[in-house]
Design a protein around this motif. Structure first.
Motif, PDB file in Angstrom:
ATOM      1  N   ALA A  56       0.824  -1.206   0.000  1.00 40.79           N
ATOM      2  CA  ALA A  56       0.000   0.000   0.000  1.00 40.79           C
ATOM      3  C   ALA A  56       0.863   1.262   0.000  1.00 40.79           C
ATOM      4  N   VAL A  57       1.938   1.266   0.793  1.00 37.79           N
ATOM      5  CA  VAL A  57       2.813   2.435   0.865  1.00 37.79           C
ATOM      6  C   VAL A  57       3.543   2.659  -0.449  1.00 37.79           C
TER       7      VAL A  57
ATOM      8  N   ARG B 183       3.993   6.070  -4.869  1.00 42.16           N
ATOM      9  CA  ARG B 183       4.498   5.900  -6.238  1.00 42.16           C
ATOM     10  C   ARG B 183       6.022   5.686  -6.267  1.00 42.16           C
ATOM     11  N   ILE B 184       6.435   4.708  -5.509  1.00 43.53           N
ATOM     12  CA  ILE B 184       7.863   4.373  -5.441  1.00 43.53           C
ATOM     13  C   ILE B 184       8.283   3.706  -6.751  1.00 43.53           C
ATOM     14  N   PRO B 185       9.457   4.031  -7.287  1.00 44.08           N
ATOM     15  CA  PRO B 185       9.935   3.383  -8.520  1.00 44.08           C
ATOM     16  C   PRO B 185       9.964   1.866  -8.384  1.00 44.08           C
ATOM     17  N   THR B 186       9.717   1.180  -9.496  1.00 46.15           N
ATOM     18  CA  THR B 186       9.506  -0.276  -9.481  1.00 46.15           C
ATOM     19  C   THR B 186      10.626  -1.052  -8.782  1.00 46.15           C
TER      20      THR B 186
ATOM     21  N   GLY C  14      17.188   8.099  -3.007  1.00 46.58           N
ATOM     22  CA  GLY C  14      16.269   9.230  -2.947  1.00 46.58           C
ATOM     23  C   GLY C  14      15.535   9.291  -1.621  1.00 46.58           C
ATOM     24  N   TRP C  15      15.105  10.505  -1.271  1.00 50.10           N
ATOM     25  CA  TRP C  15      14.517  10.696   0.052  1.00 50.10           C
ATOM     26  C   TRP C  15      13.138  10.055   0.167  1.00 50.10           C
ATOM     27  N   LYS C  16      12.348  10.071  -0.914  1.00 48.72           N
ATOM     28  CA  LYS C  16      10.981   9.540  -0.814  1.00 48.72           C
ATOM     29  C   LYS C  16      10.950   8.028  -0.581  1.00 48.72           C
TER      30      LYS C  16
ATOM     31  N   LEU D 197      12.072   7.448   2.966  1.00 52.44           N
ATOM     32  CA  LEU D 197      10.998   7.849   3.878  1.00 52.44           C
ATOM     33  C   LEU D 197       9.889   6.804   3.911  1.00 52.44           C
ATOM     34  N   ALA D 198       9.595   6.214   2.749  1.00 53.02           N
ATOM     35  CA  ALA D 198       8.579   5.158   2.681  1.00 53.02           C
ATOM     36  C   ALA D 198       8.998   3.950   3.515  1.00 53.02           C
ATOM     37  N   MET D 199      10.302   3.589   3.468  1.00 49.93           N
ATOM     38  CA  MET D 199      10.793   2.470   4.255  1.00 49.93           C
ATOM     39  C   MET D 199      10.718   2.777   5.735  1.00 49.93           C
ATOM     40  N   VAL D 200      11.022   4.014   6.111  1.00 42.44           N
ATOM     41  CA  VAL D 200      10.906   4.427   7.511  1.00 42.44           C
ATOM     42  C   VAL D 200       9.446   4.324   7.966  1.00 42.44           C
TER      43      VAL D 200
END
Length: 288
Positions: free
Chosen positions: A59-60, A65-68, A199-201, A204-207
């Protein structure tokens, strides 16, 4: 990473984790192991780790929209629960050592069969009809030999040679912890550019995934603070070695392997922050 660098990291990591897991086993006995599983909610812990965390990660990755390739790396980690560092983190965080050691020793049996299924399910939206390559027997052998075996060997050694086990415990921990620190520093320096290039996004998604997983694990494991810390750390710290093994088998020579390493390092540093927080809470008398 070059072949020699990869081998150096692998040797340092295996030496450190093998020694630390053996030391964890030296601190336990069969009575503690059996008692720790009473009321442990194993079924619920399995459901959280093999279903809820991968679904949350999926879901995250879609929502942000994290790169594949980076998303696939995150999902491989999400499908690989209970890192072998969990008992070490739990010991430092003043959690339930017996429960941590027992769950960490049991999870390889489940992971060898459930992780490939979870990967097939969670990666389908990203990879479509592309098939993944798994060798379940190889996964099982690697997990049992690097996690379950040293833990069990420590318990057995402590049972038959308790006096020698007590003498070996602290020196073994010191040497293994020092080796682990060298390994972590080495891999961080080697992969620092990879982490920055992620990249930061995505980081951040992993965090976000890690912290949500920690909260779910903490609030789903019974009333004992010590047991809650075990499940929280086990749910938020994923098995980097298992995720890498699957990435190398299915996606060799791709950036997916680097994504697993970069996000895995983020999880380790977050785990150390949680350990530091709980140690502080324990030393000041706060219950958290």
């Amino acid at each position: 990473m070059t072949f020699n660098t990869t081998n150096t990291i692998r040797l340092l990591t295996m030496a450190s984790l093998g020694g630390l897991l053996f030391a964890v086993g030296l601190r336990l006995n069969w009575k503690l192991v059996v008692h720790s599983m009473k009321g442990s909610r194993l079924g619920w812990i399995l459901l959280i780790n093999f279903l809820l965390v991968p679904a949350l990660t999926l879901a995250v990755t879609f929502g942000l929209r994290i790169p594949t390739n980076i998303a696939v790396g995150m999902l491989l980690l999400a499908a690989a629960p209970f890192a072998p560092v969990v008992p070490i983190f739990v010991r430092m965080a003043k959690g339930n050592m017996a429960l941590a050691g027992t769950l960490t020793a049991l999870f390889p049996f489940f992971s060898a069969f459930l992780t490939p299924l979870v990967c097939e399910w969670s990666l389908r939206p990203w990879l479509g009809a592309a098939s993944l390559k798994f060798n379940i027997l190889t996964i099982l052998i690697v997990l049992l030999s690097t996690i379950t075996l040293p833990l069990t060997a420590g318990v057995v050694f402590s049972h038959y040679f308790p006096a020698m086990g007590r003498k070996l415990l602290r020196p073994l921990e010191i040497i293994s912890e020092a080796t682990g620190a060298v390994s972590l520093t080495f891999v961080t320096v080697v992969e620092f550019e990879t982490i920055l290039s992620t990249g930061w996004k995505p980081l951040l998604a992993m965090v976000l995934v890690s912290e949500l997983s920690l909260l779910v694990g903490y609030n789903s494991s019974g009333p004992s603070i010590e047991a809650r810390r075990v499940v929280a750390l086990g749910t938020s710290n994923r098995n980097i070695a298992l995720a890498l093994l699957i990435a190398i088998q299915s996606f060799p020579n791709t950036s997916i392997v680097a994504a697993v390493v970069a996000n895995g390092l983020v999880l380790i540093f977050l785990g150390l922050l949680h350990v530091g927080f709980w140690r502080f809470c324990t030393s000041t008398g706060h219950r958290a």
